[in-house]
Scaffold this motif. Structure first.
Motif, PDB file in Angstrom:
ATOM      1  N   HIS A 158      -0.205  -0.136 -13.544  1.00 36.35           N
ATOM      2  CA  HIS A 158       0.830   0.886 -13.367  1.00 36.35           C
ATOM      3  C   HIS A 158       2.166   0.299 -12.889  1.00 36.35           C
ATOM      4  O   HIS A 158       2.819   0.830 -11.986  1.00 36.35           O
ATOM      5  N   ALA A 159       2.590  -0.780 -13.521  1.00 34.56           N
ATOM      6  CA  ALA A 159       3.745  -1.536 -13.025  1.00 34.56           C
ATOM      7  C   ALA A 159       5.045  -0.736 -13.080  1.00 34.56           C
ATOM      8  O   ALA A 159       5.976  -1.002 -12.313  1.00 34.56           O
ATOM      9  N   TRP A 160       5.131   0.250 -13.967  1.00 32.00           N
ATOM     10  CA  TRP A 160       6.347   1.040 -14.112  1.00 32.00           C
ATOM     11  C   TRP A 160       6.671   1.855 -12.867  1.00 32.00           C
ATOM     12  O   TRP A 160       7.777   2.377 -12.733  1.00 32.00           O
ATOM     13  N   GLN A 161       5.726   1.978 -11.922  1.00 33.19           N
ATOM     14  CA  GLN A 161       5.994   2.753 -10.723  1.00 33.19           C
ATOM     15  C   GLN A 161       6.971   2.056  -9.771  1.00 33.19           C
ATOM     16  O   GLN A 161       7.412   2.650  -8.797  1.00 33.19           O
ATOM     17  N   SER A 162       7.315   0.839 -10.047  1.00 31.03           N
ATOM     18  CA  SER A 162       8.446   0.156  -9.416  1.00 31.03           C
ATOM     19  C   SER A 162       9.587   0.125 -10.420  1.00 31.03           C
ATOM     20  O   SER A 162       9.421  -0.355 -11.548  1.00 31.03           O
ATOM     21  N   VAL A 163      10.750   0.638 -10.016  1.00 34.47           N
ATOM     22  CA  VAL A 163      11.891   0.649 -10.938  1.00 34.47           C
ATOM     23  C   VAL A 163      12.303  -0.773 -11.299  1.00 34.47           C
ATOM     24  O   VAL A 163      12.734  -1.039 -12.429  1.00 34.47           O
ATOM     25  N   GLY A 164      12.146  -1.702 -10.365  1.00 34.24           N
ATOM     26  CA  GLY A 164      12.450  -3.104 -10.684  1.00 34.24           C
ATOM     27  C   GLY A 164      11.606  -3.612 -11.835  1.00 34.24           C
ATOM     28  O   GLY A 164      12.089  -4.367 -12.697  1.00 34.24           O
ATOM     29  N   ASP A 225      -5.527   5.422  -7.937  1.00 35.89           N
ATOM     30  CA  ASP A 225      -4.681   4.367  -7.383  1.00 35.89           C
ATOM     31  C   ASP A 225      -3.619   3.946  -8.401  1.00 35.89           C
ATOM     32  O   ASP A 225      -3.694   2.872  -8.986  1.00 35.89           O
ATOM     33  N   ALA A 226      -2.615   4.809  -8.562  1.00 35.54           N
ATOM     34  CA  ALA A 226      -1.577   4.560  -9.564  1.00 35.54           C
ATOM     35  C   ALA A 226      -0.240   4.180  -8.952  1.00 35.54           C
ATOM     36  O   ALA A 226       0.710   3.923  -9.678  1.00 35.54           O
ATOM     37  N   PHE A 227      -0.157   4.140  -7.626  1.00 36.04           N
ATOM     38  CA  PHE A 227       1.151   3.989  -6.983  1.00 36.04           C
ATOM     39  C   PHE A 227       1.258   2.709  -6.154  1.00 36.04           C
ATOM     40  O   PHE A 227       2.102   2.611  -5.267  1.00 36.04           O
ATOM     41  N   GLY A 228       0.423   1.728  -6.444  1.00 34.71           N
ATOM     42  CA  GLY A 228       0.474   0.479  -5.690  1.00 34.71           C
ATOM     43  C   GLY A 228       1.790  -0.251  -5.837  1.00 34.71           C
ATOM     44  O   GLY A 228       2.290  -0.848  -4.878  1.00 34.71           O
ATOM     45  N   TYR A 229       2.387  -0.213  -7.035  1.00 38.28           N
ATOM     46  CA  TYR A 229       3.667  -0.889  -7.229  1.00 38.28           C
ATOM     47  C   TYR A 229       4.792  -0.127  -6.519  1.00 38.28           C
ATOM     48  O   TYR A 229       5.748  -0.729  -6.033  1.00 38.28           O
ATOM     49  N   PHE A 230       4.682   1.188  -6.464  1.00 38.16           N
ATOM     50  CA  PHE A 230       5.633   2.004  -5.705  1.00 38.16           C
ATOM     51  C   PHE A 230       5.547   1.605  -4.222  1.00 38.16           C
ATOM     52  O   PHE A 230       6.570   1.429  -3.552  1.00 38.16           O
ATOM     53  N   GLU A 231       4.323   1.473  -3.738  1.00 41.38           N
ATOM     54  CA  GLU A 231       4.118   1.067  -2.345  1.00 41.38           C
ATOM     55  C   GLU A 231       4.776  -0.276  -2.062  1.00 41.38           C
ATOM     56  O   GLU A 231       5.493  -0.448  -1.062  1.00 41.38           O
ATOM     57  N   TYR A 234       8.753   0.174  -2.242  1.00 40.92           N
ATOM     58  CA  TYR A 234       9.507   1.144  -1.450  1.00 40.92           C
ATOM     59  C   TYR A 234       8.933   1.428  -0.067  1.00 40.92           C
ATOM     60  O   TYR A 234       9.590   2.081   0.734  1.00 40.92           O
ATOM     61  N   GLY A 235       7.717   0.998   0.216  1.00 39.48           N
ATOM     62  CA  GLY A 235       7.234   1.088   1.578  1.00 39.48           C
ATOM     63  C   GLY A 235       6.437   2.321   1.926  1.00 39.48           C
ATOM     64  O   GLY A 235       5.991   2.449   3.070  1.00 39.48           O
ATOM     65  N   LEU A 236       6.247   3.250   0.997  1.00 40.17           N
ATOM     66  CA  LEU A 236       5.274   4.306   1.241  1.00 40.17           C
ATOM     67  C   LEU A 236       3.881   3.717   1.076  1.00 40.17           C
ATOM     68  O   LEU A 236       3.669   2.812   0.261  1.00 40.17           O
ATOM     69  N   GLU A 237       2.919   4.250   1.817  1.00 41.35           N
ATOM     70  CA  GLU A 237       1.555   3.745   1.769  1.00 41.35           C
ATOM     71  C   GLU A 237       0.674   4.760   1.044  1.00 41.35           C
ATOM     72  O   GLU A 237       0.686   5.946   1.372  1.00 41.35           O
ATOM     73  N   PHE A 238      -0.072   4.294   0.040  1.00 46.09           N
ATOM     74  CA  PHE A 238      -0.864   5.190  -0.799  1.00 46.09           C
ATOM     75  C   PHE A 238      -2.356   4.934  -0.612  1.00 46.09           C
ATOM     76  O   PHE A 238      -2.808   3.790  -0.612  1.00 46.09           O
TER      77      PHE A 238
END
Length: 328
Positions: A158-164, A225-231, A234-238
């Motif tokens: 799910h790498a797209w969950q980081s905008v970078g 568990d789709a938001f690991g790259y977002f975590e 950006y620092g939110l914990e999933f």
């Protein structure tokens, strides 16, 4: 007289139709480049880079779950007709290799995630298992907790969950389109540059929104568990009862552990995903008293009338939902 008029009309008709027929026979030089994207989020990125020069078909559409997708004969036809097929990679489309082979396509296959630093779930899952085997007393090693141990060495796709990472996707899409359609190079480069500027603004917007959430409330419960790259970005914990694929089943032990964690740490909200069965999250909410914070979009966009019709809309929707539930 009538005959001469008919002859003149026929001649005019031939004059009008012949060039169109010739253009068609020549392969319609003004026709759009037929491309396929494996799922809706990737399809939107391709549309932004391709612009008017491409015709994009998407295999897994709005609100669709690519983890459990079963290609149909119509999908094989799309792939067969394409000049380029864009895939996420990282194990996301387990069905794509078979589909491409059965379609007989001659299309170039472009892996949009090429160059992304992938999350290695094998390392995280083993650490999680070891912690519990040792009985170290920790209820939550957050990055290795219940959401990490299900997938037996899988890479998180799910790498797209980081905008970078989405910016890396855009560069790969641009290069893939240029390789297939060199005449469109300037157009693809200009489209990519304009879209990258929007993504950079989006990245800054998300970081600012997270900074406004109290540090002790930056914990989120989602279905899988789709938001690991977002975590990581950006620092939110999933925390999630299911692993990186919706095909995995949440065990009773994992669900019970998450319920204990929500109660112990007073995690304020749980979130539905547009692709997941809501019953598990509702059960967790009922048993913990945590509120259901709303629907977030993980693996698919909404339809055109929904709140996540584009990638940028999706990321903005998600951070709005997280912020609203965690900041109150």
């Amino acid at each position: 007289m009538k005959l001469s008029r008919l002859a003149a009309a026929a001649s005019l008709l031939v004059a009008l139709v012949a060039p169109a027929m010739a253009q068609s026979d020549a392969g319609a030089p003004d026709a759009k480049l037929p491309v396929v994207a494996s799922f809706s989020i990737l399809g939107d990125l391709v549309k932004n880079v391709g612009g008017d020069r491409v015709a994009v078909s998407t295999l897994v559409g709005a609100d669709g779950d690519a983890h459990v997708f079963q290609p149909a004969p119509a999908d094989a036809k799309k792939v067969a007709a394409a000049k380029v097929v864009f895939v996420n990679g990282l194990g996301f489309e387990g069905w794509m290799e078979r589909l491409a082979k059965s379609s007989g396509t001659k299309a170039a296959i472009v892996v949009a995630s090429k160059g992304v630093e992938a999350r290695d779930m094998e390392e995280e899952g083993h650490d999680h298992a070891d912690d519990h085997a040792k009985g170290d007393g920790h209820d939550h090693d957050h990055d290795k907790q219940a959401h990490a141990g299900h997938d037996h060495g899988a890479t998180d796709p799910h790498a797209w969950q980081s905008v970078g990472n989405a910016e890396i996707y855009v560069a790969n899409i641009r290069d893939g389109l240029i390789a297939a359609d060199p005449a469109g190079k300037a157009s693809y480069e200009a489209n990519a540059a304009a879209y990258l500027s929007k993504l950079q603004a989006l990245d800054a917007e998300i970081k600012a929104a997270v900074a406004r959430i109290p540090a002790d409330k930056r914990r989120v419960i989602t279905s899988h568990d789709a938001f690991g790259y977002f975590e990581g970005a950006y620092g939110l914990e999933f925390i999630a009862p299911q692993g990186v694929s919706t095909e995995s089943e949440a065990s009773a032990k994992d669900v019970a552990r998450i319920i204990r964690q929500i109660k112990a740490e007073k995690i304020p909200a749980v979130f539905m995903e547009n692709i997941s069965d809501p019953r598990l999250i509702k059960r967790i909410a009922d048993e913990t008293g945590a509120k259901i914070g709303g629907t977030v979009f993980s693996d698919a966009l909404s339809d055109d009338k929904g709140p996540a019709a584009t990638y940028i809309d999706m990321m903005q929707n998600n951070i709005r939902e997280f912020s609203a539930a965690l900041s109150s």
